[in-house]
Structures are given as structure tokens and as C-alpha cells.
Design an enzyme around this catalytic site. Structure first.
Site, PDB file in Angstrom:
ATOM      1  N   GLU A  44     -29.781   8.321  36.593  1.00  0.00           N
ATOM      2  CA  GLU A  44     -30.973   7.051  35.718  1.00  0.00           C
ATOM      3  C   GLU A  44     -31.449   5.882  36.945  1.00  0.00           C
ATOM      4  O   GLU A  44     -30.649   5.933  37.611  1.00  0.00           O
ATOM      5  CB  GLU A  44     -29.521   5.745  34.801  1.00  0.00           C
ATOM      6  CG  GLU A  44     -30.361   4.346  34.543  1.00  0.00           C
ATOM      7  CD  GLU A  44     -31.201   4.421  34.028  1.00  0.00           C
ATOM      8  OE1 GLU A  44     -31.655   5.604  32.716  1.00  0.00           O
ATOM      9  OE2 GLU A  44     -31.954   3.499  34.308  1.00  0.00           O
ATOM     10  N   ARG A  50     -29.010  -3.942  21.551  1.00  0.00           N
ATOM     11  CA  ARG A  50     -29.034  -3.003  22.335  1.00  0.00           C
ATOM     12  C   ARG A  50     -28.042  -2.309  23.318  1.00  0.00           C
ATOM     13  O   ARG A  50     -27.283  -1.288  23.834  1.00  0.00           O
ATOM     14  CB  ARG A  50     -30.884  -3.051  22.666  1.00  0.00           C
ATOM     15  CG  ARG A  50     -31.165  -1.972  21.685  1.00  0.00           C
ATOM     16  CD  ARG A  50     -33.189  -2.191  22.533  1.00  0.00           C
ATOM     17  NE  ARG A  50     -33.887  -1.755  21.448  1.00  0.00           N
ATOM     18  CZ  ARG A  50     -34.323  -0.380  21.247  1.00  0.00           C
ATOM     19  NH1 ARG A  50     -34.368   0.565  22.477  1.00  0.00           N
ATOM     20  NH2 ARG A  50     -35.445   0.143  20.031  1.00  0.00           N
ATOM     21  N   TYR A  54     -33.103  -8.841  11.277  1.00  0.00           N
ATOM     22  CA  TYR A  54     -32.167  -8.938  10.672  1.00  0.00           C
ATOM     23  C   TYR A  54     -30.826  -9.327  12.126  1.00  0.00           C
ATOM     24  O   TYR A  54     -31.503  -9.891  12.566  1.00  0.00           O
ATOM     25  CB  TYR A  54     -32.435  -7.140  11.174  1.00  0.00           C
ATOM     26  CG  TYR A  54     -32.254  -6.396  11.961  1.00  0.00           C
ATOM     27  CD1 TYR A  54     -31.571  -6.382  12.984  1.00  0.00           C
ATOM     28  CD2 TYR A  54     -33.664  -5.687  12.452  1.00  0.00           C
ATOM     29  CE1 TYR A  54     -31.809  -5.469  14.397  1.00  0.00           C
ATOM     30  CE2 TYR A  54     -34.085  -5.077  13.273  1.00  0.00           C
ATOM     31  CZ  TYR A  54     -33.568  -5.256  14.629  1.00  0.00           C
ATOM     32  OH  TYR A  54     -33.225  -4.255  15.795  1.00  0.00           O
ATOM     33  N   ASP A  77     -37.813  10.196  23.194  1.00  0.00           N
ATOM     34  CA  ASP A  77     -38.851   9.642  23.281  1.00  0.00           C
ATOM     35  C   ASP A  77     -39.942  10.160  24.087  1.00  0.00           C
ATOM     36  O   ASP A  77     -40.600  10.447  24.382  1.00  0.00           O
ATOM     37  CB  ASP A  77     -38.882   7.818  23.923  1.00  0.00           C
ATOM     38  CG  ASP A  77     -38.874   7.362  22.719  1.00  0.00           C
ATOM     39  OD1 ASP A  77     -39.043   7.853  21.757  1.00  0.00           O
ATOM     40  OD2 ASP A  77     -38.735   5.597  22.826  1.00  0.00           O
TER      41      ASP A  77
END
Ligand code: FAD
Length: 339
Positions: A36, A110, A195, A256
Site C-alpha cells: 500500500e 470508509r 445518509y 477501480d
């Protein structure tokens, strides 16, 4: 076990797709490492909707209790008109949807989702601060889960991300005890989604240009939300060309990196989760992975892209026809997506 997968798998990208793939590979007994680029997990960030087609997979990996604790279960998605807030359609997302799809619809932060995925992995699997280096290819499979600007994809294709003309402005506003509803307001050239997530309200405002004043003629709850959300985090929306193939040799891509899509169906991360599960199931047979996933991911991406036109229709007959479709639509129309 296959010859290919007796070598450790390297995954470029510790986002939702990459971490889910790592969990799947390890559960299947395949050693893997996640490279990462970021120095650590992002702590801020915004909300995310996780539809049943994603939660079914994540719950099957044992993440249900942690996800339940960190999320809200919306009871419905309400679609409303920009000028007066009139209800155009209401899709049940609560118990009825959970019974139909065997998994809940969740909204959460997230950062919490990433924390839960990372927390389920043994320490050391994710190497933060490690951008993938394609010159130093590991011996086994290299999975590109490195997002829209994927370095692994660049080894498969020379295409570049294309701006779709819209920008999403995202904000997380303070808010507790909000109604557990996903609300979408549609209007000419713009739309707004909000939301609740635990302790806050996620807001996404989508428009073609700068945010200032753009929602001033919308009905009041939206006007106030847009003012409270400014200055929001700006996120230009991109797509990419359809690739001839998602894999070559020992390289394969997911999420993605393979099929970025506008966020209008709230499915990009869910499709990355589906990719991860399918890749693990296919093992070394990368063609089987692509065959299992590509038609569906491309269908979802195409349906998402339609939102750029449909959500933003000017007042008039085409918009009225769209609103009639929304009013007539129910859970069975979501089966292809959520089941
Ligand atoms: C406004 C907005 C709202 C959205 N809402 C939703 C929603 O509600 N529900 C939903 O399902 N989807 C939603 N999406 C889509 C979703 O965010 C993406 O589809 C999803 O994050 C894709 O996951 P991924 O793991 O493929 O890629 P990413 O999340 O982009 O993760 C890629 C990871 O790779 C790392 N990386 C990049 N380059 C390298 C490199 N060279 N080496 C190593 N690491 C690298 C990055 O740091 C990152 O951690 C939304 C998108 C937007 C823009």
C-alpha cells in the site's frame, strides 16, 4: 493447490478491493502481501453505502459483527424532487431487503470499513508506505487493486482516466439520531445524496462546475445542506476505456483499476468486493476470473454511467417519464444488482 498459487500473491493497493482479496487468499491458504502506497490507513474520509451484494461476501468472511457495530442500517432509499422535495420513489432497504437478499444494506464510514478489513488480517500482511514497483515483480501473481490511476493497469493498457464532466463534493457533517434513510434529490444538471453513518451525516453534492450558489434555488433542506457542506472535499469523477483483457501473464487487476464507474449506483466498492471474491475462487485461472466478473462489472458500470444523464434531466417530459419509472420501481428491479 495450483502451481501458480503455491507462490505468495502480491496485491498492489490496500483499499477495499485489495484488503478483501487479501482476506480471501489467506482464508484459502494462499500466502499474500499487500503493498500500500499510503503510510497508514486514512483516518478521515467520508461515508460509503454497502449494498447486500457486498455485505453478503464480507459477512461470509466473518466481518458481520464488526460491520454491524460500525454502521447504520437504512430502512429505505427515498428519491425526491429538487424544487419541492416531493417524494418520487421509495425503495425499502431494511428488513424486507435483507430477507430478500440474505444480507443487509449498510452505511458507514470508509475509514471504519478499512479498519475492519485491516483488523481481520494478521499483522504484517499490509506493508504501508510501499508503492508497487513493477520492475521488481514478485514471483507469483501480482494483483492490481490500486484504484483509478492503477500502476498495474498501466502494464496492460496505455489508456488514461477520462473526466466525465461532473464533480462530487463530499462532506461529513455532525449529526446524531438522524432518520435511517438514504435520500437522493434529483434536479437539472445536479443531484444530492445524503445518509447517516454512526454519529454523522454523509453528504455528496454532484454538479458540473464549482459548488458556490449552485443549490441556492433548490428546496430548503438541500440549500441548507449545501451551505453546511461547503467547503466540501472536491472529487472529480472519471471513467476509463474498456480494456481488451483484465490480465496478462501473472498480472491481474480488480476494482477501480479494472472498471472504474461513476458513483451514481453506489456500487464501485461493492464490485471491487465481488471481484476479490471471484479472483480468490478462480485461483490461478485468471481467464475464469475475468469471464465470471467482466460481464457483470461492465453492466453495473454502464448502468452507473446512465445516471449522469438520467439523474440530471431538465424539467420537462423526459424528466416526467423518468419520475414515472422511479415511482413504479421496487425491490424486484434491484434483484440483478443486489442478489
Ligand atoms: C463520491 C463517491 C462516492 C462513492 N460511493 C460509493 C458507495 O456508496 N458505495 C460503493 O460501493 N462505492 C462507492 N464509490 C466508489 C468506490 O469508492 C470505489 O469504487 C472503491 O473505492 C474502489 O475500491 P478499490 O479497492 O478498487 O480502489 P481504491 O479504493 O481506490 O483503493 C486503491 C488503493 O491502492 C493504493 N494505491 C494506489 N496506487 C498505488 C501504487 N502504485 N502502489 C501501491 N498502492 C497504491 C491507494 O492508496 C488505495 O489505498 C464512490 C465513489 C465516489 C467518488
Amino acid at each position: 493447490m495450483s502451481p501458480l498459487l503455491t507462490s505468495p500473491v502480491a496485491i498492489a493497493g490496500g483499499g477495499i478491493g485489495g484488503l478483501t482479496a487479501a482476506l480471501g487468499f489467506l482464508a484459502a491458504g494462499v500466502p499474500c502481501t499487500v503493498l500500500e502506497r499510503r503510510p497508514s490507513l486514512p483516518s478521515g474520509g467520508f461515508g460509503i453505502q454497502l449494498p447486500p451484494n457486498a455485505t453478503r461476501i464480507l459477512f461470509s468472511m466473518g466481518l458481520g459483527p464488526a460491520l454491524d457495530k460500525a454502521s447504520v442500517r437504512p430502512v429505505a432509499r427515498e428519491i425526491r424532487r429538487w424544487s419541492d422535495g416531493a417524494l418520487l420513489g421509495r425503495l425499502p432497504l431494511g428488513e424486507e431487503a435483507e430477507a430478500r437478499y440474505g444480507a443487509p444494506y449498510l452505511t458507514l464510514r470508509r475509514a471504519d470499513l478499512l479498519r475492519i478489513l485491516l483488523g481481520a488480517l494478521p499483522p504484517g500482511v499490509v506493508r504501508f508506505g510501499s508503492p508497487v514497483d513493477l520492475a521488481l515483480r514478485p514471483p507469483g501473481l501480482l494483483v492490481g487493486a490500486d484504484g483509478l490511476h492503477s500502476a498495474v493497469r498501466a502494464a496492460l493498457s496505455a489508456d488514461e482516466p477520462r473526466f466525465i464532466g461532473y464533480t462530487a463534493y463530499r462532506a461529513l457533517l455532525p449529526g446524531d439520531g438522524l432518520a435511517p434513510v438514504v435520500t437522493v434529490w434529483l434536479g437539472p444538471g445536479r443531484h444530492v445524496v445524503t445518509y447517516p453513518v454512526p454519529g454523522a451525516r454523509n453528504v455528496v453534492l454532484v454538479t458540473a462546475g464549482p459548488l458556490e450558489g449552485v443549490f441556492d434555488d433548490w428546496h430548503d433542506p438541500v440549500r441548507s445542506l449545501a451551505r453546511a457542506a461547503a467547503p466540501a472535499m472536491q472529487h472529480a469523477l472519471f471513467t476509463r476505456d474498456r480494456l481488451p483483457a483484465w490480465h496478462r501473464g501473472r498480472l491481474v487487476i480488480l476494482g477501480d483499476a479494472a472498471h472504474p464507474m461513476p458513483p451514481f449506483l453506489a456500487q464501485g466498492a461493492a464490485q471491487a468486493v465481488e471481484d476479490a471474491a471471484a479472483l480468490v475462487a478462480a485461483g490461478p485461472d485468471l481467464a475464469a476470473y475475468e469471464a465470471a466478473r467482466r460481464p457483470r462489472a461492465e453492466r453495473v458500470a454502464a448502468a452507473s454511467a446512465v445516471g449522469a444523464h438520467d439523474y440530471h434531466l431538465p424539467d420537462g417530459p423526459a424528466q416526467r417519464r423518468r419520475d414515472e419509472r422511479i415511482a413504479a420501481s421496487g425491490l424486484p428491479d434491484q434483484d440483478w444488482l443486489f442478489a
